[in-house]
Design a protein around this motif. Structure first.
Motif, PDB file in Angstrom:
ATOM      1  N   THR A  21     140.317 -24.903-104.928  1.00  0.00           N
ATOM      2  CA  THR A  21     141.395 -25.387-104.048  1.00  0.00           C
ATOM      3  C   THR A  21     141.596 -24.427-102.879  1.00  0.00           C
ATOM      4  O   THR A  21     141.625 -24.837-101.714  1.00  0.00           O
ATOM      5  CB  THR A  21     142.711 -25.527-104.846  1.00  0.00           C
ATOM      6  OG1 THR A  21     142.490 -26.412-105.931  1.00  0.00           O
ATOM      7  CG2 THR A  21     143.836 -26.073-103.982  1.00  0.00           C
ATOM      8  N   PHE A  24     138.473 -24.543-100.492  1.00  0.00           N
ATOM      9  CA  PHE A  24     138.353 -25.742 -99.637  1.00  0.00           C
ATOM     10  C   PHE A  24     139.451 -25.778 -98.568  1.00  0.00           C
ATOM     11  O   PHE A  24     139.183 -26.097 -97.412  1.00  0.00           O
ATOM     12  CB  PHE A  24     138.406 -27.023-100.484  1.00  0.00           C
ATOM     13  CG  PHE A  24     137.149 -27.243-101.285  1.00  0.00           C
ATOM     14  CD1 PHE A  24     135.897 -26.990-100.747  1.00  0.00           C
ATOM     15  CD2 PHE A  24     137.208 -27.715-102.598  1.00  0.00           C
ATOM     16  CE1 PHE A  24     134.742 -27.187-101.488  1.00  0.00           C
ATOM     17  CE2 PHE A  24     136.072 -27.918-103.348  1.00  0.00           C
ATOM     18  CZ  PHE A  24     134.827 -27.650-102.791  1.00  0.00           C
ATOM     19  N   PHE A  25     140.667 -25.437 -98.976  1.00  0.00           N
ATOM     20  CA  PHE A  25     141.737 -25.412 -97.967  1.00  0.00           C
ATOM     21  C   PHE A  25     141.470 -24.322 -96.926  1.00  0.00           C
ATOM     22  O   PHE A  25     141.726 -24.509 -95.738  1.00  0.00           O
ATOM     23  CB  PHE A  25     143.111 -25.206 -98.625  1.00  0.00           C
ATOM     24  CG  PHE A  25     143.734 -26.482 -99.120  1.00  0.00           C
ATOM     25  CD1 PHE A  25     144.023 -27.515 -98.238  1.00  0.00           C
ATOM     26  CD2 PHE A  25     144.022 -26.677-100.458  1.00  0.00           C
ATOM     27  CE1 PHE A  25     144.584 -28.700 -98.685  1.00  0.00           C
ATOM     28  CE2 PHE A  25     144.574 -27.855-100.916  1.00  0.00           C
ATOM     29  CZ  PHE A  25     144.856 -28.874-100.023  1.00  0.00           C
TER      30      PHE A  25
ATOM     31  N   PHE B 149     137.043 -31.118 -95.826  1.00  0.00           N
ATOM     32  CA  PHE B 149     137.353 -30.008 -96.745  1.00  0.00           C
ATOM     33  C   PHE B 149     138.795 -30.085 -97.258  1.00  0.00           C
ATOM     34  O   PHE B 149     139.068 -29.747 -98.399  1.00  0.00           O
ATOM     35  CB  PHE B 149     137.075 -28.663 -96.071  1.00  0.00           C
ATOM     36  CG  PHE B 149     135.604 -28.324 -96.076  1.00  0.00           C
ATOM     37  CD1 PHE B 149     134.981 -27.904 -97.240  1.00  0.00           C
ATOM     38  CD2 PHE B 149     134.835 -28.472 -94.931  1.00  0.00           C
ATOM     39  CE1 PHE B 149     133.624 -27.620 -97.263  1.00  0.00           C
ATOM     40  CE2 PHE B 149     133.473 -28.195 -94.941  1.00  0.00           C
ATOM     41  CZ  PHE B 149     132.865 -27.766 -96.106  1.00  0.00           C
ATOM     42  N   PHE B 150     139.694 -30.535 -96.401  1.00  0.00           N
ATOM     43  CA  PHE B 150     141.083 -30.730 -96.862  1.00  0.00           C
ATOM     44  C   PHE B 150     141.115 -31.781 -97.978  1.00  0.00           C
ATOM     45  O   PHE B 150     141.871 -31.657 -98.940  1.00  0.00           O
ATOM     46  CB  PHE B 150     141.993 -31.166 -95.710  1.00  0.00           C
ATOM     47  CG  PHE B 150     142.416 -30.038 -94.817  1.00  0.00           C
ATOM     48  CD1 PHE B 150     142.810 -28.819 -95.354  1.00  0.00           C
ATOM     49  CD2 PHE B 150     142.425 -30.183 -93.433  1.00  0.00           C
ATOM     50  CE1 PHE B 150     143.192 -27.762 -94.530  1.00  0.00           C
ATOM     51  CE2 PHE B 150     142.812 -29.136 -92.604  1.00  0.00           C
ATOM     52  CZ  PHE B 150     143.194 -27.923 -93.158  1.00  0.00           C
ATOM     53  N   LEU B 152     138.666 -32.416-100.087  1.00  0.00           N
ATOM     54  CA  LEU B 152     138.160 -31.754-101.304  1.00  0.00           C
ATOM     55  C   LEU B 152     139.246 -30.862-101.913  1.00  0.00           C
ATOM     56  O   LEU B 152     139.438 -30.838-103.128  1.00  0.00           O
ATOM     57  CB  LEU B 152     136.930 -30.907-100.969  1.00  0.00           C
ATOM     58  CG  LEU B 152     135.605 -31.651-100.717  1.00  0.00           C
ATOM     59  CD1 LEU B 152     134.532 -30.675-100.278  1.00  0.00           C
ATOM     60  CD2 LEU B 152     135.145 -32.386-101.971  1.00  0.00           C
ATOM     61  N   GLY B 153     139.947 -30.147-101.029  1.00  0.00           N
ATOM     62  CA  GLY B 153     141.042 -29.277-101.483  1.00  0.00           C
ATOM     63  C   GLY B 153     142.134 -30.065-102.177  1.00  0.00           C
ATOM     64  O   GLY B 153     142.656 -29.649-103.216  1.00  0.00           O
TER      65      GLY B 153
END
Lengths: 254, 193
Positions: A21, A24-25, B149-150, B152-153
């Motif tokens: 997490t 990726f953020f 990517f956000f 995925l996050g």
């Protein structure tokens, strides 16, 4: 253990998910920061100029339909039935226009484009429009979400209808000089403010679902208000206001 | 209250217990009466010393439910244990049932939040990919690669919430069982607060 595959413990899963997490953020933020140095995407804006000539038009019925966004309407330039600028944050072609003229009478409508396929982001158009003050105009406005602000100035209105789903409605008719002007307002959610000319005859019928009603400069109670002007040359305004949720304020004069 | 009446009431109060368990308990109490009468005590006196048979039945039922929930953890098991414990007294409504409902709601909210985030992620990923390949012309507020990517996050954070929820549930389950044991012991007078 399932067959020959061993499942990780819950703590291991939580740890890995936390790392992923953050990772990726972090990457997303990194790209956003780099991208914002090159160009500002969030302030993306497109300006669509609008100009409809008033040539050959003696009177007009205007219909403005905006699903989402703010409408600022005021007195425009003589010679242009409707003119102004439409700002949109969505890369599309702008509102759909339909115009028909018959024997000097025109019917003009401006409808916001339907959202494109997969458009997850809310349109936030801003319609800044002006109307020719020399042509008698019947104006019908329908707004889904967003504020509606009308400064009539010396506009030659023959009818004003506003239907708003959610958003504030502000109408300034203090400089209205129409002989007789019926005004119908239906507001769903949001405050409604109406400014009326000091020297005018006014009959108002109001209904407020949930909210306060403040009426000044008119006589009456229980949703029925009246003011009689001394001069027969002053405009006569017939007002019908229905407000669902939100405060209603009607003021005569400034 | 005579022995017969006491045993009948106790038998009725133990109706929800398995047969073998019920017979064991009844046997114990009959033993109490046998020993008591052999010592020359009256049946009424023995019954009075043993307590209210209905209350005893509720305590045995609660204890069994908690033990079962401990041995084979399940949502139904802990629910039955909580309800059986609440039946021991009105006070337990405030110190057992309400905290239990609060915890269930809290865990439910974490789960729903996690699930929502987990579902939102793939949408954002899909949208970003479509914008990257030029299918959708409407711009995202951020660069589509960042959006990817956000997304995925978001998915990972949703899964993280759900995993944390599972971990919290396990911990709270263990604490809850211990608390119920303690609560029953306090009510039956075997442990001081």
């Amino acid at each position: 253990m399932i067959g020959s595959v061993s499942l990780p413990s819950l703590k291991t899963v939580i740890m890995w998910l936390f790392v992923l997490t953050v990772l990726f953020f972090g990457i997303g933020w990194g790209i956003t920061l780099i991208d914002s140095d090159q160009h500002t995407r969030t302030s993306y804006e497109k300006h669509i100029p609008l100009r409809v000539s008033a040539d050959g038009i003696e009177q007009s019925a205007l219909s403005l339909i905006i699903e989402s966004g703010t409408l600022n309407l005021s007195c425009g330039i003589p010679g242009d039935l409707i003119s102004g600028d439409i700002q949109t944050s969505v890369n599309r072609n702008g509102p759909v226009q339909a115009h028909e003229i018959k024997n000097g009478s025109s019917i003009f409508s401006l409808t916001q484009e339907k959202p494109g396929v997969g458009n997850l982001f809310v349109d936030d158009d801003r319609w800044n429009l002006g109307i020719d003050p020399t042509i008698p105009v019947s104006l019908d406005i329908r707004s889904g979400t967003g504020d509606v602000r009308i400064d009539s100035g010396p506009l030659n209105l023959t009818f004003l209808g506003v239907r708003s789903g959610a958003g504030d409605v502000f109408i300034d008719l203090t400089r209205c000089h129409a002989r007789h002007l019926p005004v119908t307002i239906e507001a769903g959610l949001g405050d409604t403010i109406l400014l009326l000319p000091e020297h005018s005859t006014i009959a108002a019928d109001t209904e407020v679902g949930l909210g306060d009603a403040e009426v000044s400069g008119l006589e009456g109670s229980d949703g029925k208000y009246y003011y009689g002007s001394q001069s027969p040359d002053d405009p006569v305004i017939s007002l019908s206001v229905k407000s669902g949720i939100g405060d209603l304020s009607i003021r005569r004069g400034l | 209250m005579l022995k017969h009446e006491f045993i009948t009431q106790l038998k009725r109060a133990l109706a929800y217990l398995p047969e073998s368990e019920r017979l064991d308990i009844l046997e114990d109490y009959e033993e109490h009466f046998r020993i008591g009468t052999a010592d020359g005590r009256a049946e009424e006196e023995i019954a009075s010393a043993l307590g209210d048979p209905r209350t005893l039945g509720k305590e045995f039922t609660a204890r069994l439910c908690v033990r079962k929930a401990e041995e084979s953890p399940s949502a139904g098991g802990i629910g039955r244990a909580v309800l059986a414990t609440v039946g021991l007294g009105l006070f337990n409504l405030f110190v057992v049932l309400f905290p239990f409902i609060f915890l269930i709601m809290m865990l439910g909210m974490i789960l729903v939040t996690g699930f929502s985030l987990m579902c939102a992620g793939p949408f954002l990923i899909g949208y970003a990919v479509l914008e990257l390949i030029g299918v959708i012309l409407v711009r995202m507020p951020v660069h589509p690669l960042a959006g990817f990517f956000f997304g995925l996050g978001l998915t990972c954070s949703g899964l993280l919430f759900m995993a944390l929820d599972a971990w919290l549930t396990k911990i709270l389950y263990r604490i809850g069982i211990r608390y119920l044991h303690w609560n029953i012991a306090v009510i039956s007078g075997r442990e001081e607060i």
